[in-house]
Each structure stands twice: as structure tokens, then as C-alpha cells.
Design a protein around this motif. Structure first.
Motif, PDB file in Angstrom:
ATOM      1  N   ALA A 299      30.392  12.713 -16.627  1.00 51.65           N
ATOM      2  CA  ALA A 299      31.675  12.193 -16.137  1.00 51.65           C
ATOM      3  C   ALA A 299      32.117  10.984 -16.953  1.00 51.65           C
ATOM      4  O   ALA A 299      33.293  10.881 -17.338  1.00 51.65           O
ATOM      5  N   ALA A 300      31.204  10.062 -17.235  1.00 50.28           N
ATOM      6  CA  ALA A 300      31.548   8.859 -17.997  1.00 50.28           C
ATOM      7  C   ALA A 300      31.985   9.200 -19.418  1.00 50.28           C
ATOM      8  O   ALA A 300      32.931   8.607 -19.948  1.00 50.28           O
ATOM      9  N   LYS A 301      31.318  10.158 -20.025  1.00 52.22           N
ATOM     10  CA  LYS A 301      31.699  10.579 -21.382  1.00 52.22           C
ATOM     11  C   LYS A 301      33.013  11.342 -21.376  1.00 52.22           C
ATOM     12  O   LYS A 301      33.876  11.128 -22.234  1.00 52.22           O
ATOM     13  N   ARG A 302      33.195  12.230 -20.409  1.00 48.23           N
ATOM     14  CA  ARG A 302      34.423  13.027 -20.307  1.00 48.23           C
ATOM     15  C   ARG A 302      35.650  12.135 -20.125  1.00 48.23           C
ATOM     16  O   ARG A 302      36.698  12.378 -20.705  1.00 48.23           O
ATOM     17  N   GLU A 303      35.491  11.075 -19.327  1.00 46.84           N
ATOM     18  CA  GLU A 303      36.601  10.148 -19.073  1.00 46.84           C
ATOM     19  C   GLU A 303      36.674   9.030 -20.109  1.00 46.84           C
ATOM     20  O   GLU A 303      37.478   8.110 -19.967  1.00 46.84           O
ATOM     21  N   ARG A 304      35.821   9.113 -21.131  1.00 40.92           N
ATOM     22  CA  ARG A 304      35.795   8.169 -22.246  1.00 40.92           C
ATOM     23  C   ARG A 304      35.518   6.729 -21.800  1.00 40.92           C
ATOM     24  O   ARG A 304      36.034   5.780 -22.389  1.00 40.92           O
ATOM     25  N   LEU A 305      34.702   6.578 -20.738  1.00 37.37           N
ATOM     26  CA  LEU A 305      34.271   5.243 -20.326  1.00 37.37           C
ATOM     27  C   LEU A 305      33.209   4.715 -21.274  1.00 37.37           C
ATOM     28  O   LEU A 305      33.058   3.502 -21.429  1.00 37.37           O
ATOM     29  N   ILE A 306      32.446   5.616 -21.846  1.00 35.53           N
ATOM     30  CA  ILE A 306      31.483   5.233 -22.875  1.00 35.53           C
ATOM     31  C   ILE A 306      31.680   6.150 -24.070  1.00 35.53           C
ATOM     32  O   ILE A 306      32.156   7.281 -23.937  1.00 35.53           O
ATOM     33  N   GLU A 307      31.313   5.635 -25.229  1.00 36.00           N
ATOM     34  CA  GLU A 307      31.324   6.416 -26.460  1.00 36.00           C
ATOM     35  C   GLU A 307      29.884   6.777 -26.767  1.00 36.00           C
ATOM     36  O   GLU A 307      29.061   5.889 -27.014  1.00 36.00           O
ATOM     37  N   ASP A 308      29.566   8.073 -26.715  1.00 36.33           N
ATOM     38  CA  ASP A 308      28.171   8.459 -26.872  1.00 36.33           C
ATOM     39  C   ASP A 308      27.628   8.227 -28.273  1.00 36.33           C
ATOM     40  O   ASP A 308      26.423   8.208 -28.470  1.00 36.33           O
ATOM     41  N   GLN A 309      28.485   7.991 -29.265  1.00 35.13           N
ATOM     42  CA  GLN A 309      27.979   7.670 -30.601  1.00 35.13           C
ATOM     43  C   GLN A 309      27.547   6.211 -30.717  1.00 35.13           C
ATOM     44  O   GLN A 309      26.922   5.827 -31.682  1.00 35.13           O
ATOM     45  N   HIS A 310      27.861   5.392 -29.698  1.00 35.10           N
ATOM     46  CA  HIS A 310      27.406   3.997 -29.655  1.00 35.10           C
ATOM     47  C   HIS A 310      26.214   3.913 -28.705  1.00 35.10           C
ATOM     48  O   HIS A 310      26.386   3.959 -27.492  1.00 35.10           O
ATOM     49  N   TYR A 311      25.036   3.773 -29.264  1.00 30.49           N
ATOM     50  CA  TYR A 311      23.817   3.787 -28.471  1.00 30.49           C
ATOM     51  C   TYR A 311      23.842   2.756 -27.352  1.00 30.49           C
ATOM     52  O   TYR A 311      23.435   3.028 -26.224  1.00 30.49           O
ATOM     53  N   ARG A 312      24.349   1.559 -27.617  1.00 32.61           N
ATOM     54  CA  ARG A 312      24.327   0.493 -26.610  1.00 32.61           C
ATOM     55  C   ARG A 312      25.123   0.874 -25.377  1.00 32.61           C
ATOM     56  O   ARG A 312      24.786   0.466 -24.268  1.00 32.61           O
ATOM     57  N   GLU A 313      26.171   1.664 -25.526  1.00 28.36           N
ATOM     58  CA  GLU A 313      26.972   2.075 -24.375  1.00 28.36           C
ATOM     59  C   GLU A 313      26.232   3.103 -23.528  1.00 28.36           C
ATOM     60  O   GLU A 313      26.190   2.998 -22.301  1.00 28.36           O
ATOM     61  N   THR A 314      25.641   4.086 -24.165  1.00 29.50           N
ATOM     62  CA  THR A 314      24.858   5.092 -23.446  1.00 29.50           C
ATOM     63  C   THR A 314      23.657   4.432 -22.774  1.00 29.50           C
ATOM     64  O   THR A 314      23.325   4.736 -21.629  1.00 29.50           O
ATOM     65  N   HIS A 315      23.023   3.516 -23.483  1.00 30.90           N
ATOM     66  CA  HIS A 315      21.855   2.812 -22.961  1.00 30.90           C
ATOM     67  C   HIS A 315      22.221   1.969 -21.732  1.00 30.90           C
ATOM     68  O   HIS A 315      21.510   1.985 -20.722  1.00 30.90           O
ATOM     69  N   ALA A 316      23.327   1.263 -21.792  1.00 23.66           N
ATOM     70  CA  ALA A 316      23.775   0.451 -20.652  1.00 23.66           C
ATOM     71  C   ALA A 316      24.071   1.335 -19.448  1.00 23.66           C
ATOM     72  O   ALA A 316      23.686   1.006 -18.313  1.00 23.66           O
ATOM     73  N   LEU A 317      24.737   2.460 -19.670  1.00 24.28           N
ATOM     74  CA  LEU A 317      25.034   3.385 -18.581  1.00 24.28           C
ATOM     75  C   LEU A 317      23.748   3.915 -17.967  1.00 24.28           C
ATOM     76  O   LEU A 317      23.613   3.962 -16.732  1.00 24.28           O
ATOM     77  N   TYR A 318      22.804   4.315 -18.793  1.00 23.48           N
ATOM     78  CA  TYR A 318      21.547   4.872 -18.308  1.00 23.48           C
ATOM     79  C   TYR A 318      20.819   3.876 -17.398  1.00 23.48           C
ATOM     80  O   TYR A 318      20.354   4.230 -16.313  1.00 23.48           O
ATOM     81  N   HIS A 319      20.750   2.622 -17.806  1.00 22.09           N
ATOM     82  CA  HIS A 319      20.058   1.631 -16.979  1.00 22.09           C
ATOM     83  C   HIS A 319      20.810   1.339 -15.689  1.00 22.09           C
ATOM     84  O   HIS A 319      20.193   1.131 -14.637  1.00 22.09           O
ATOM     85  N   ALA A 320      22.126   1.360 -15.728  1.00 20.32           N
ATOM     86  CA  ALA A 320      22.905   1.169 -14.496  1.00 20.32           C
ATOM     87  C   ALA A 320      22.677   2.336 -13.536  1.00 20.32           C
ATOM     88  O   ALA A 320      22.547   2.137 -12.324  1.00 20.32           O
TER      89      ALA A 320
END
Length: 145
Positions: free
Chosen positions: A54-75
């Protein structure tokens, strides 16, 4: 002075309110980006994947930026711990969840250098995989990006 945006509070409200109940929130949603969704499963990986998708589909995070995916995962993991009372297993403990979730991205601090943060909230039920034997649960996780 600009008022702080409480992304965690907004995430919990977004996760727990239905569309009709959200009307009073709309003025507060102008300075954040968010998405909502639902997931039900006995598999923790499916819950995590539903939020990430959902976060990727709505472009809340950019999956090519590791720090964004990592922050989402920990949240997500922090929010799951709230729902599961610190025992992150679901199916392995013969439990199932039926959850609404919200992901909120924004700047909760007035100091620009603090940057963007992400909040994940779950609201729903957890319990034995027998209809009627579940109870309400809520979880919130917040991480900096």
C-alpha cells in the motif's frame, strides 16, 4: 510558530475510523501524505507485505531508496508489537488478525532539519481463529526517514 503535526495520532485515527467518521479529520490532512488499507491473516509476512504494498502503491515511500523502505519496515514491526502485545508471532501461536491500517508520512517537528518521519498504525482484532473469540487491539510505530 507552526503547530506540530502529530503523525502518530493521525495514523491511529485514520486506522480506526471509517470513511463517514473521517470527515472531521480532513482539515488536518493537508500537510501529510497517507494511505489506508485492511489485512486479515494468520501470517505475519502477509500483514507486513500488505502495508509495504500500500505504501509503495501510493508512493509514500520510494522502494529504490533503502532508508525509506527500512524506516517503514521498522515502523510496521513496532506497530505489530503493540497489536500482539510484544509477541510478534501470529499463526505460530494459533492467532489471527483482522486489521485496518494507516501509513502517514510527514514532518512532525517545526525544525526543518528534523526531516520526514513515517507512522504506521493498526486497529482491529486479534485472537483465536474462531469467529467471536477475538478482541480489539491497536498498535503504533513511528520511525524517521
Amino acid at each position: 510558530m507552526t503547530q506540530r503535526i502529530l503523525i502518530g495520532k493521525l495514523a491511529v485515527l485514520l486506522a480506526s475510523l471509517n470513511e463517514e467518521e473521517m470527515d472531521f479529520l480532513h482539515p488536518n490532512l493537508t500537510e501529510i501524505r497517507y494511505c489506508k488499507g485492511r489485512v486479515g491473516s494468520m501470517n505475519l509476512q502477509k500483514v507486513i507485505a500488505a502495508v509495504e504494498t500500500a505504501a509503495k502503491r501510493e508512493r509514500l515511500i520510494e522502494d529504490q531508496h533503502y532508508r525509506e523502505t527500512h524506516a517503514l519496515y521498522h515502523a510496521i514491526l513496532e506497530a505489530i508489537e503493540g497489536v500482539t502485545r510484544g509477541q510478534s508471532a501470529i499463526g505460530e501461536m494459533k492467532r489471527t488478525v483482522g486489521l485496518s491500517f494507516a501509513v502517514v508520512r510527514g514532518k512532525p517537528y517545526t525544525e526543518e532539519a528534523e526531516g520526514e518521519w513515517i507512522a504506521v498504525a493498526f486497529y482491529g482484532t486479534i485472537g483465536a481463529p474462531v469467529k467471536g473469540l477475538e478482541h480489539e487491539a491497536v498498535g503504533l510505530g513511528i520511525n524517521h526517514i
